[in-house]
Scaffold this motif. Structure first.
Motif, PDB file in Angstrom:
ATOM      1  N   THR A  25      11.918  -8.230  11.886  1.00 19.44           N
ATOM      2  CA  THR A  25      11.949  -6.792  11.591  1.00 19.44           C
ATOM      3  C   THR A  25      10.921  -6.063  12.438  1.00 19.44           C
ATOM      4  OG1 THR A  25      12.491  -7.354   9.314  1.00 19.44           O
ATOM      5  CG2 THR A  25      11.829  -5.084   9.745  1.00 19.44           C
TER       6      THR A  25
ATOM      7  N   ARG B 117       1.422  -4.031   9.779  1.00 18.89           N
ATOM      8  CA  ARG B 117       0.956  -4.177   8.409  1.00 18.89           C
ATOM      9  C   ARG B 117       2.083  -3.862   7.444  1.00 18.89           C
ATOM     10  NH1 ARG B 117      -3.736  -0.288   6.599  1.00 18.89           N
ATOM     11  NH2 ARG B 117      -1.992   0.957   5.918  1.00 18.89           N
ATOM     12  N   SER B 118       2.786  -2.789   7.755  1.00 24.90           N
ATOM     13  CA  SER B 118       3.875  -2.373   6.869  1.00 24.90           C
ATOM     14  C   SER B 118       5.005  -3.396   6.845  1.00 24.90           C
ATOM     15  CB  SER B 118       4.383  -1.009   7.344  1.00 24.90           C
ATOM     16  OG  SER B 118       5.440  -0.591   6.565  1.00 24.90           O
ATOM     17  N   CYS B 119       5.216  -4.068   7.987  1.00 26.06           N
ATOM     18  CA  CYS B 119       6.294  -5.062   8.068  1.00 26.06           C
ATOM     19  C   CYS B 119       5.909  -6.387   7.427  1.00 26.06           C
ATOM     20  CB  CYS B 119       6.642  -5.356   9.516  1.00 26.06           C
ATOM     21  SG  CYS B 119       7.555  -4.071  10.312  1.00 26.06           S
TER      22      CYS B 119
ATOM     23  N   VAL C 160       2.981  -7.374   5.545  1.00 19.82           N
ATOM     24  CA  VAL C 160       2.231  -7.517   4.292  1.00 19.82           C
ATOM     25  C   VAL C 160       2.970  -6.788   3.188  1.00 19.82           C
ATOM     26  CG1 VAL C 160       0.025  -7.195   3.170  1.00 19.82           C
ATOM     27  CG2 VAL C 160       0.127  -7.539   5.610  1.00 19.82           C
ATOM     28  N   LYS C 161       3.238  -7.496   2.108  1.00 19.48           N
ATOM     29  CA  LYS C 161       4.006  -6.868   1.045  1.00 19.48           C
ATOM     30  C   LYS C 161       3.244  -6.824  -0.272  1.00 19.48           C
ATOM     31  CE  LYS C 161       7.207  -6.075   3.817  1.00 19.48           C
ATOM     32  NZ  LYS C 161       8.469  -6.728   4.036  1.00 19.48           N
TER      33      LYS C 161
ATOM     34  N   GLU D 156      -0.757  -5.749  -1.788  1.00 20.09           N
ATOM     35  CA  GLU D 156      -2.046  -5.218  -1.360  1.00 20.09           C
ATOM     36  C   GLU D 156      -3.154  -6.251  -1.400  1.00 20.09           C
ATOM     37  OE1 GLU D 156      -0.278  -4.259  -3.839  1.00 20.09           O
ATOM     38  OE2 GLU D 156      -1.428  -3.916  -5.662  1.00 20.09           O
TER      39      GLU D 156
ATOM     40  N   LEU E  37      -3.820  -7.517   2.068  1.00 24.88           N
ATOM     41  CA  LEU E  37      -4.164  -6.587   3.143  1.00 24.88           C
ATOM     42  C   LEU E  37      -5.476  -6.981   3.826  1.00 24.88           C
ATOM     43  CD1 LEU E  37      -3.155  -3.170   1.562  1.00 24.88           C
ATOM     44  CD2 LEU E  37      -2.107  -4.302   3.498  1.00 24.88           C
TER      45      LEU E  37
ATOM     46  N   TYR F  70      -9.641  -2.997   2.121  1.00 20.87           N
ATOM     47  CA  TYR F  70      -8.865  -3.589   1.031  1.00 20.87           C
ATOM     48  C   TYR F  70      -9.553  -4.817   0.458  1.00 20.87           C
ATOM     49  CZ  TYR F  70      -5.434  -0.458   2.849  1.00 20.87           C
ATOM     50  OH  TYR F  70      -4.809   0.659   3.260  1.00 20.87           O
TER      51      TYR F  70
ATOM     52  N   LEU G  58      11.693   1.651   1.892  1.00 23.61           N
ATOM     53  CA  LEU G  58      10.238   1.707   1.979  1.00 23.61           C
ATOM     54  C   LEU G  58       9.670   1.560   0.576  1.00 23.61           C
ATOM     55  CD1 LEU G  58       7.584   2.327   3.532  1.00 23.61           C
ATOM     56  CD2 LEU G  58       7.971   4.713   2.989  1.00 23.61           C
TER      57      LEU G  58
ATOM     58  N   CYS H 149      11.922  -4.957   2.619  1.00 25.27           N
ATOM     59  CA  CYS H 149      11.352  -3.605   2.606  1.00 25.27           C
ATOM     60  C   CYS H 149      10.225  -3.464   3.619  1.00 25.27           C
ATOM     61  CB  CYS H 149      10.745  -3.284   1.246  1.00 25.27           C
ATOM     62  SG  CYS H 149      11.819  -3.455  -0.131  1.00 25.27           S
ATOM     63  N   PHE H 150       9.939  -2.227   3.955  1.00 28.22           N
ATOM     64  CA  PHE H 150       8.646  -1.920   4.534  1.00 28.22           C
ATOM     65  C   PHE H 150       7.720  -1.627   3.373  1.00 28.22           C
ATOM     66  CE2 PHE H 150      11.219  -1.083   8.243  1.00 28.22           C
ATOM     67  CZ  PHE H 150      10.453  -1.672   9.221  1.00 28.22           C
ATOM     68  N   PHE H 151       6.456  -1.917   3.579  1.00 29.05           N
ATOM     69  CA  PHE H 151       5.525  -1.764   2.474  1.00 29.05           C
ATOM     70  C   PHE H 151       4.416  -0.806   2.864  1.00 29.05           C
ATOM     71  CE2 PHE H 151       1.516  -3.286   0.513  1.00 29.05           C
ATOM     72  CZ  PHE H 151       1.836  -3.034  -0.805  1.00 29.05           C
ATOM     73  N   HIS H 152       4.062   0.058   1.921  1.00 29.77           N
ATOM     74  CA  HIS H 152       2.872   0.872   2.169  1.00 29.77           C
ATOM     75  C   HIS H 152       2.077   0.995   0.889  1.00 29.77           C
ATOM     76  CE1 HIS H 152       0.234   3.670   4.151  1.00 29.77           C
ATOM     77  NE2 HIS H 152       0.286   4.412   3.065  1.00 29.77           N
ATOM     78  N   TYR H 153       0.775   0.754   1.011  1.00 33.07           N
ATOM     79  CA  TYR H 153      -0.109   0.902  -0.137  1.00 33.07           C
ATOM     80  C   TYR H 153      -0.912   2.180   0.055  1.00 33.07           C
ATOM     81  CZ  TYR H 153      -3.624  -0.153  -3.630  1.00 33.07           C
ATOM     82  OH  TYR H 153      -4.448  -0.098  -4.727  1.00 33.07           O
TER      83      TYR H 153
END
Lengths: 392, 282
Positions: free
Chosen positions: A23, A45-47, A49-50, A52, A55, A171, B29, B172-176
């Motif tokens: 991805t 990071r967005s791709c 790490v799922k 927190e 992180l 984090y 997302l 998914c894409f992940f955002h914290y």
């Protein structure tokens, strides 16, 4: 292309999968991160790490893999050699000096003076108040004290880039190897809830009955469904007082979380090791106590037993009759623990002392042996392992 | 199509990258963060900024994944059959479309918000895996396949009450959303209250971050609480001096009801104030 980075992540136990890596490649191809390291950092990071809690690990690996990569800034920045900046040194100044620096002028003035100073300067030095270096009071350079100095060459919003984002490690406190903190209690709750979603009972499923009846052209067709029923019963024994005072906050948090979670939860206190007395109100411990025997009789073996204690005491308190520091105990703590464990098959010990210190305390090792290794640290990770053990 | 934040929403650089990645690659997302940091609002703002319709699906503990696709209204059909209604012959009359169906068949590529997915049953995300991946599903009753005309922009929010399955996360894409630092907070306030007195904001932020740093708070106030509180302060027209008073005896900030949301926290503050008073007395 970034295979090394990906492998390093896996090495650091960030659970990134091949699909996520692909991805990322796809996103790179689609030009989502437009040739900037920072964007690439955010995108990867967005791709990859799922959760927190990973992180921080990600930030560390990113820092290692891409060490030395610099931002390409489209603005003119002062060319301050990096090694100067690295020498972090903060210097606290007197109020008079502060006033002097502020009197230097605004941003424009700063830039102007910087140019002049740069032209004057011949070599590196540290301290002082005119030359550029580390830890001085000159407004140029980093980490010295100057209210305006840190922002050279960049407009306001850019200033946050002065430290690389991943190097900030913001984090850190979300990592699950860290002891439970105030924020993390919600996550602990979640673990316990997962564990509470067990047990089954039969109940009439109304929608399904209606659907089945309709399918059956009006003939009643009863459907039953197992109910989600929280039938987990928990007995928690807290060590209280003495060396446990250091851990009181974590225990409080665990207590409130467990209390909210289980309908059938009973708790009692003990001191250091389990003996013939337990109590519910620590202030009236000598007046209002319950014989341990009574507790064992009252709560059946379908209760799951959780000890919470630091297990730090002298070995005598566990092994010898009369070893207790508070009273004369007829039977050794060891006997009591073994007795309790025979009744409650599902039992664990949660220890607020970090796991790495366990080996230095003989009593911890002793109790761990007694618990047949079912001792877990009171961290999120430890709690999770413990809950898994309990629900096995 | 690129999301760059709006004049009513401050998006940090990392959030923008994540949103744009999700839009470009047409993947969901997943947004997590403390309550009150603008997770739900994000979907509204994306829809607003891109000029797309927003379809909202709020998840409760009783919601089933199937309800997002469609529901078969067996009761109506049963009733109609007793009444001899001709509609009863066609099962399609009793299929009620869910939010996903709505999003799949919308003519204009919509933004679909699946709000607080962690509130649902533990199996809920697993039940939607295929549907969100392929953006299609099969209706057994009518034997048809519903396929998305254009893959909707899916925004999923979670409050972290339950862990989501790996298979779901992988798609998914992940955002914290991190709690905003002072500077970001300042710009968020500016966006919501343009022309607000600078002094008031500065003092309010001081009090706000002090409150957040108080150890032992059960619920730390977040962005949305700060905004509510500022609104109250403005409505009450409190002078800045009241906030600036650092009298330890008056530790509880004015109109604290907007910031502290449970009685234990208020008690904690009262106790701290009491201690401060007593120490001063000595």
């Amino acid at each position: 292309m970034f295979a090394n980075f990906f492998l390093a992540l896996r090495e650091a136990k960030v659970p990134a999968s091949l699909k996520e890596y692909l991805t990322l490649m796809e996103a790179m191809k689609a030009n989502v991160a437009s040739y900037s390291v920072e964007d690439f950092y955010y995108l990867s990071r967005s791709c990859l790490v799922k959760d927190e809690k990973n992180l921080d690990k990600f930030d560390r690996v990113f820092g290692q893999c891409f060490n030395g990569l610099e931002f390409v800034s489209d603005e003119v920045t002062a060319e301050i050699p990096e090694e100067w900046l690295r020498k972090l040194a903060e210097k606290v100044l007197t109020p008079e000096e502060m006033a002097k620096i502020e009197a230097l002028g605004g941003f424009d003035k700063l830039m102007e003076t910087l140019k002049e100073r740069l032209a004057e300067q011949k070599g590196r030095h540290q301290g002082g108040s005119k030359w550029i270096g580390t830890a001085g009071t000159s407004p140029f350079g980093a980490y010295g004290y100057n209210p305006e100095g840190v922002r050279i060459g960049q407009d306001k919003s850019r200033n946050r880039r002065a430290v690389k984002v991943w190097d900030k490690r913001e984090y850190k406190n979300l990592d699950d190897t860290v002891e439970l903190g105030t924020r993390n209690i919600k996550v602990a709750l979640r673990r316990l809830r997962q564990f509470a979603r067990e047990g089954a009972e039969m109940e009439l499923d109304l929608p399904d009955t209606i659907r089945a009846t309709a399918n059956n052209a009006g003939w009643l067709d009863l459907k039953l469904v197992p109910e989600r029923h929280n039938k987990v019963k928990v007995l928690i024994l807290f060590d209280i007082g003495g060396s446990m005072d250091d851990h009181i906050r974590v225990c409080e948090e665990l207590f409130s979380a467990a209390r909210a979670e289980f309908k059938h939860m009973e708790f009692f206190y003990f001191h250091n090791c389990l003996y013939e007395k337990l109590w519910k109100d620590n202030r009236r411990r000598h007046a209002a106590f319950l014989p341990t025997w009574e507790v064992l009789h009252k709560y059946g073996n379908d209760y799951k037993l959780i000890f919470v204690g630091d297990a730090t005491m002298s070995a005598y308190e566990i092994v010898y009759p009369g070893g207790s520091v508070e009273h004369w105990n007829e039977e050794a703590g060891q006997v009591w623990i073994e007795r309790v464990l025979r009744i409650y098959q599902k039992a664990i010990w949660l220890n607020p002392v970090p796991e790495k210190y366990w080996d230095y305390t003989p009593s911890v090792q002793l109790l761990r042996q007694l618990m047949s290794d079912r001792m877990y640290p009171l961290t999120l990770g430890g709690l999770e392992r413990g809950m898994r053990e309990l629900s096995r | 199509m690129k999301f760059t934040g709006t004049d009513t929403y401050v998006a940090t650089a990392d959030l923008k990258v994540a949103v744009n990645a999700a839009i470009t690659l047409e993947r969901p997302l997943l947004v997590k963060g403390e309550p009150g940091t603008g997770k739900t609002v994000l979907a509204h703002e994306i829809a607003g900024a891109l000029g797309r319709p927003l379809i909202q699906w709020h998840i409760k503990s009783t919601v089933k994944a199937q309800q997002g696709l469609y529901e078969y209204d067996a009761v109506s059909r049963l009733r109609d059959s007793q009444l001899g209604d001709a509609r009863v012959q066609d099962i399609g009359n009793y299929i009620i479309r869910g939010k996903l169906w709505e999003a799949f068949t919308a003519p204009d590529r919509p933004v679909l918000l699946i709000d607080e997915i962690d509130k649902a049953d533990i199996e809920f995300p697993n039940d939607l895996l295929l549907e969100l991946d392929r953006m299609e599903f099969y209706v057994y009753e009518t034997r048809e396949t519903v396929k998305a005309l254009a893959r909707p922009i899916v925004v999923i929010t979670s409050n972290n009450e339950k862990e989501l399955p790996d298979a779901f996360l992988r798609r998914c894409f992940f955002h914290y959303i991190r709690f905003p630092d002072r500077e970001t907070m300042q710009s968020i306030v500016d966006v919501h209250f343009p022309g607000i007195h600078k002094e008031l904001v500065r003092e309010a932020l001081n009090v706000f971050y002090d409150v957040r740093e108080t150890p032992g708070l059960k619920k730390k106030p977040s962005t949305s609480e700060l905004l509510d509180w500022l609104k109250l302060l403005l409505a009450e027209d409190l002078p800045v001096e009241v906030l600036r008073q650092r009298d330890p005896g008056k530790l509880i900030p004015p109109l604290h009801g907007a910031l502290l949301k449970n009685e234990q926290d208020v008690h904690l503050f009262e106790r701290l104030a009491f201690i401060a008073r007593r120490e001063r007395g000595n």
